[in-house]
Write a protein that holds these residues in place. Structure first.
Motif, short mmCIF file in Angstrom:
data_model
loop_
_atom_site.label_atom_id
_atom_site.label_comp_id
_atom_site.label_asym_id
_atom_site.label_seq_id
_atom_site.Cartn_x
_atom_site.Cartn_y
_atom_site.Cartn_z
N VAL A 142 1.03 -1.14 -0.14
CA VAL A 142 -0.28 0.00 0.25
C VAL A 142 0.89 1.24 -0.02
CG1 VAL A 142 -1.71 1.34 1.26
CG2 VAL A 142 -1.62 -1.14 1.37
N THR A 143 0.75 2.04 -0.88
CA THR A 143 1.53 3.21 -1.15
C THR A 143 1.21 4.51 -0.33
OG1 THR A 143 0.48 4.01 -3.30
CG2 THR A 143 2.09 2.45 -3.43
N ALA A 144 2.07 5.45 -0.32
CA ALA A 144 1.34 6.67 0.28
C ALA A 144 0.27 7.46 -0.58
CB ALA A 144 2.44 7.64 0.50
N ALA A 145 -0.24 8.38 -0.17
CA ALA A 145 -1.19 9.00 -0.86
C ALA A 145 -0.77 9.56 -2.26
CB ALA A 145 -1.52 10.48 -0.08
N GLY A 146 -1.48 9.40 -3.51
CA GLY A 146 -0.86 9.87 -4.83
C GLY A 146 -0.33 8.71 -5.33
N GLY A 147 -0.35 7.49 -4.84
CA GLY A 147 0.04 6.34 -5.26
C GLY A 147 -0.39 5.82 -6.71
N TRP A 148 -1.62 6.15 -6.68
CA TRP A 148 -2.46 5.79 -7.86
C TRP A 148 -2.06 6.59 -9.08
CZ3 TRP A 148 -4.02 1.40 -8.09
CH2 TRP A 148 -4.81 0.61 -7.46
N LEU A 149 -1.20 7.66 -9.11
CA LEU A 149 -0.59 8.62 -10.08
C LEU A 149 0.76 8.07 -10.49
CD1 LEU A 149 -1.32 11.89 -8.89
CD2 LEU A 149 -2.83 10.72 -10.23
#
Length: 383
Positions: free
Chosen positions: A254-261
């Motif tokens: 699970v990545t930090a915020a903004g990982g979906w970019l």
């Protein structure tokens, strides 16, 4: 096998793209039906006007639902684990959508059977529910894909969904649901401007332009939320794109915020999708204000395609992340059918999809032109 010309990786990517095409086809073709149903109480003030609105989509709504059947069939045949989780884990949500969709044919067929004002108002309400509810819940479902869904897979490949219906109604998912409603209302309004004249067309243009601006604003808000407040998912182990369909053979972080970019940062050309989504919404608003229905329909359709592609590009190669056990997340590399199944399905698609497109084109060519009160009076098949 020698007759299989495409490797497993290529077929998986092709079917990921085809799934996106089918979802866009459903949103664009059946989306304006849903939008028109949602607009019915607001653009039509008399019984005659309501009949006018209903008959703009009455001859085509059944054919447009082919895209829904194709999308569900593609998920079932090409991505069985995705079908298992979504159609069983989201069972109550799917039931609500199905119930709302069933109200549409019943409403179309029964509304004009009696002259009673109460009778017709009841079926008009059913047609509104049949448009608004599916648009909302389908958007909520897409929002939950970005958030992650609570499910896990055990060592015997059994899938367990541990969530519940109200757990799907998280704030970001509700924002996605409102975005879905707004963009389909704008799309439906464009169709009404194309197919009607007079007060109905003017009201549809006014409301549709507001909906198009709302979809622009909601999409921007969703983008900021995705960038600064929403974690993403990433494959933490070596990616094996042509391996067996077993989601447990990888690790997921699970990545930090903004990982979906991350995909956008790695491939900047992907930014064209959200740009098309935003520009299309603004153009749709402007052309609706000018009552240029054809141009507004093209713009709103492009906006819908851009928004759907933006989500697909963001999450690739994930199909459905797991929030409770990230390692069970389904991806395009480990949740597909067999190589041979994907190949046979591709051959069938190459044969039959052009036939569907040709037939749809012919139908709309035959039915071109505006719906008028005089035409409804002379047509015994009018609703």
């Amino acid at each position: 096998m020698d007759f299989i010309l495409l490797d497993y990786t290529a077929l998986r990517v092709i079917w990921w793209l085809l799934l996106g095409v089918l979802l866009i086809g459903f949103a664009v073709m059946d989306g304006f039906d849903l939008g028109v149903g949602t607009l019915l109480p607001f653009v039509a003030h008399t019984d005659e006007e309501r009949r006018l609105v209903i008959n703009t989509v009455g001859p085509v709504w059944e054919g447009n639902q082919v895209w829904l059947v194709l999308g569900g069939g593609a998920i079932f045949a090409a991505w069985p684990p995705l079908y298992s989780v979504s159609f069983s884990g989201f069972y109550l949500a799917m039931f609500v959508i199905l119930f709302a969709l069933i109200l549409r044919p019943v409403g179309f067929k029964y509304r004009s059977k009696l002259e009673s004002t109460r009778w017709r108002a009841t079926w008009d309400a059913c047609l509104f529910i049949g448009g608004f509810v599916p648009a909302l819940i389908m958007g909520v479902a897409v929002g939950n894909v970005l958030l992650g869904v609570p499910f896990h897979i055990d060592d015997t490949q059994r899938i367990f969904y541990t969530g519940h219906f109200f757990g799907l109604l998280r704030p970001f998912a509700l924002l996605a649901g409102l975005l879905s409603v707004a963009m389909l209302v704008a799309h439906g309004a464009a169709m009404l401007v194309i197919k009607t004249d007079g007060p109905v067309a003017r009201r549809a243009a006014r409301i549709g332009s507001v909906a198009a601006i709302a979809s622009f604003v909601l999409f921007v808000l969703g983008g900021f939320w995705l960038s600064f407040g929403l974690p993403g998912y990433a494959i933490g182990s070596t990616v094996v794109s042509d391996g067996p369909s077993n989601p447990l053979l990888k690790t997921v972080t699970v990545t930090a915020a903004g990982g979906w970019l991350a995909n956008y940062q790695a491939t900047p050309v992907l930014w064209l999708a959200p740009i098309v989504g935003l520009v299309g919404a603004l153009l749709a608003a402007a052309w609706l204000r000018a009552q240029r229905g054809g141009l507004a329909f093209i713009a709103s359709g492009a906006s819908i395609a851009g928004i759907i592609l933006s989500v697909g590009f963001a999450i690739f190669p994930f199909l459905l992340p797991s929030i409770s056990q990230p390692g069970s997340s389904l991806t395009a590399w480990d949740a597909s059918s067999s190589h041979l199944t994907l190949w046979i399905m591709l051959i069938c698609t190459v044969i039959f999809l052009p036939i569907i497109l040709a037939y749809t084109t012919w139908v709309y060519r035959v039915l071109k032109g505006k719906v008028t009160v005089a035409e409804m009076g002379s047509n015994p098949n009018a609703y």
